[in-house]
Design an enzyme around this catalytic site. Structure first.
Site, PDB file in Angstrom:
ATOM      1  N   THR A  53       0.847  -1.191   0.000  1.00  0.00           N
ATOM      2  CA  THR A  53       0.000   0.000   0.000  1.00  0.00           C
ATOM      3  C   THR A  53       0.879   1.236   0.000  1.00  0.00           C
ATOM      4  O   THR A  53       1.987   1.225   0.556  1.00  0.00           O
ATOM      5  CB  THR A  53      -0.915   0.030   1.246  1.00  0.00           C
ATOM      6  OG1 THR A  53      -1.521   1.338   1.365  1.00  0.00           O
ATOM      7  CG2 THR A  53      -0.122  -0.229   2.530  1.00  0.00           C
ATOM      8  N   TYR A  96      -1.707   0.270  11.012  1.00  0.00           N
ATOM      9  CA  TYR A  96      -1.960  -0.373   9.720  1.00  0.00           C
ATOM     10  C   TYR A  96      -0.731  -0.321   8.827  1.00  0.00           C
ATOM     11  O   TYR A  96      -0.276  -1.348   8.310  1.00  0.00           O
ATOM     12  CB  TYR A  96      -3.143   0.291   9.015  1.00  0.00           C
ATOM     13  CG  TYR A  96      -3.201  -0.028   7.530  1.00  0.00           C
ATOM     14  CD1 TYR A  96      -3.446  -1.319   7.102  1.00  0.00           C
ATOM     15  CD2 TYR A  96      -3.001   0.972   6.568  1.00  0.00           C
ATOM     16  CE1 TYR A  96      -3.484  -1.622   5.745  1.00  0.00           C
ATOM     17  CE2 TYR A  96      -3.037   0.675   5.217  1.00  0.00           C
ATOM     18  CZ  TYR A  96      -3.281  -0.628   4.810  1.00  0.00           C
ATOM     19  OH  TYR A  96      -3.306  -0.928   3.466  1.00  0.00           O
TER      20      TYR A  96
END
Length: 336
Positions: free
Chosen positions: A128, A152
């Site tokens: 990501t 995250y």
């Protein structure tokens, strides 16, 4: 590598990007096994919305990415693994960080261990753009420092590094795809674009949002899916990290105003304190350098730039505005 001659496992096939990727692979004539998260409702997530003729072509495996035995069973007989299964909501990672370690890091380890033991021909691991944190320079190349500004992003950095370690240590054929912010039909309302669309489509004209100044490199889901397929097909991608983005940045505020303009709505934006990230956790700027994707994959975005973004948002709005789709969302509450 010709994907049509391979058995392909897609983890996270029941999710937003995973369902679109699975659908495109089946439409392309691929032999696909879809790994979905086990639940007692026997729900296959977004795969349940696919056309019946596509569903009958799917081999669906219900399991849990955190369980190494189920993961190995799902991967048995597969040539390629497209690993998308992950927890991705940043606010929820503040709430329950332990689950992100189990799912994103341990889950990825399970994939890598099984790939090594089974002799899988290729693993495409999903990273990501959040791993970069706030841009130190733009556009962001794959050599940009990694900065864990949320639990995250830290869990995804850990998963990425595990994937690379298996490539270096055991020659496991791993490629890492690093998509920048993807939007489109089926996306969770925890993401910015669906949050704006669903509030407006439900009749609200005072729109509650978080920070408006950060910029993002927004990508329509069809472009992200094409990036996955290009990485899977490219032999030279093994051992590499490859950005998939539009090489364009836009602020969240300007994105919200563009959505309102496309929807013909006169809106007022108010800041909802609950939706703000902690100050040092906010990623202020993301803008992808896509030279490597163009060079290695010959991959170009079809929805890049301001004009492409507007086309992609229009297609996304069209899907969300359908009553049968809008009713699946709860625009009146903050979805973390």
């Amino acid at each position: 590598m010709d994907l049509r001659n391979k058995k392909i496992l897609v983890t996270g096939a029941d999710g937003f990007i995973g369902s679109h990727l699975t659908e495109e692979l089946v439409r392309s004539g691929c032999d696909v096994r879809a790994f979905v998260c086990y639940n007692s409702f026997n729900s296959w997530g977004w795969l349940d919305s696919l056309a019946p003729e596509l569903l009958t072509s799917l081999d669906v495996f219900s399991g849990d990415i955190r369980d190494p035995h189920g993961v190995k069973q799902a991967m048995t007989g597969c040539d390629i693994v497209l690993h998308l299964a992950a927890l991705i909501a940043i606010p929820y990672s503040y709430h329950s960080p332990d689950t992100y370690i189990d799912t994103n890091i341990k889950g990825t380890l399970n994939i890598l261990q099984a790939a090594r033991e089974l002799g899988v021909a290729k693993v495409v691991h999903t990273s990501t753009s959040e791993v970069y944190g706030t841009a130190r320079f733009v556009p962001i190349t794959e050599e940009h420092p990694l900065q864990g500004q949320s639990p995250y992003s830290a869990s995804k950095i850990g998963a990425d590094q595990l994937a690379l370690s298996f490539y270096h240590s055991f020659e496991t054929p791993v490629a890492i795809i690093r998509p920048f912010n993807t939007y489109g039909p089926r996306q969770s309302a925890r993401a910015f674009v669906p949050t704006v669309i669903t509030q407006i489509a439900s009749g609200a004209r005072t729109i509650r949002l978080g920070a408006l100044h950060p910029t993002r490199d927004l990508n329509y889901v069809a472009d992200t899916v094409a990036g996955f397929m290009a990485v899977a097909q490219c032999d030279a991608a093994v051992g590499e990290v490859i950005n998939i983005g539009s090489n364009y940045e836009i602020s969240m505020g300007d994105t919200a105003r563009m959505i309102a303009d496309i929807m013909g709505a006169d809106i007022e934006i108010v800041t909802d304190q609950e939706r703000l990230r902690p100050e040092k956790s906010e990623v202020e700027r993301l803008w992808a350098d896509t030279a490597k994707a163009r060079r290695l994959l010959k991959h170009e975005q079809n929805y890049a730039g301001l004009e492409g973004l507007r086309r992609g948002l229009a297609r996304t709005i069209e899907w969300f505005a359908l009553p049968e789709n809008l009713k699946l969302y709860k625009p009146h509450i903050y979805n973390i």
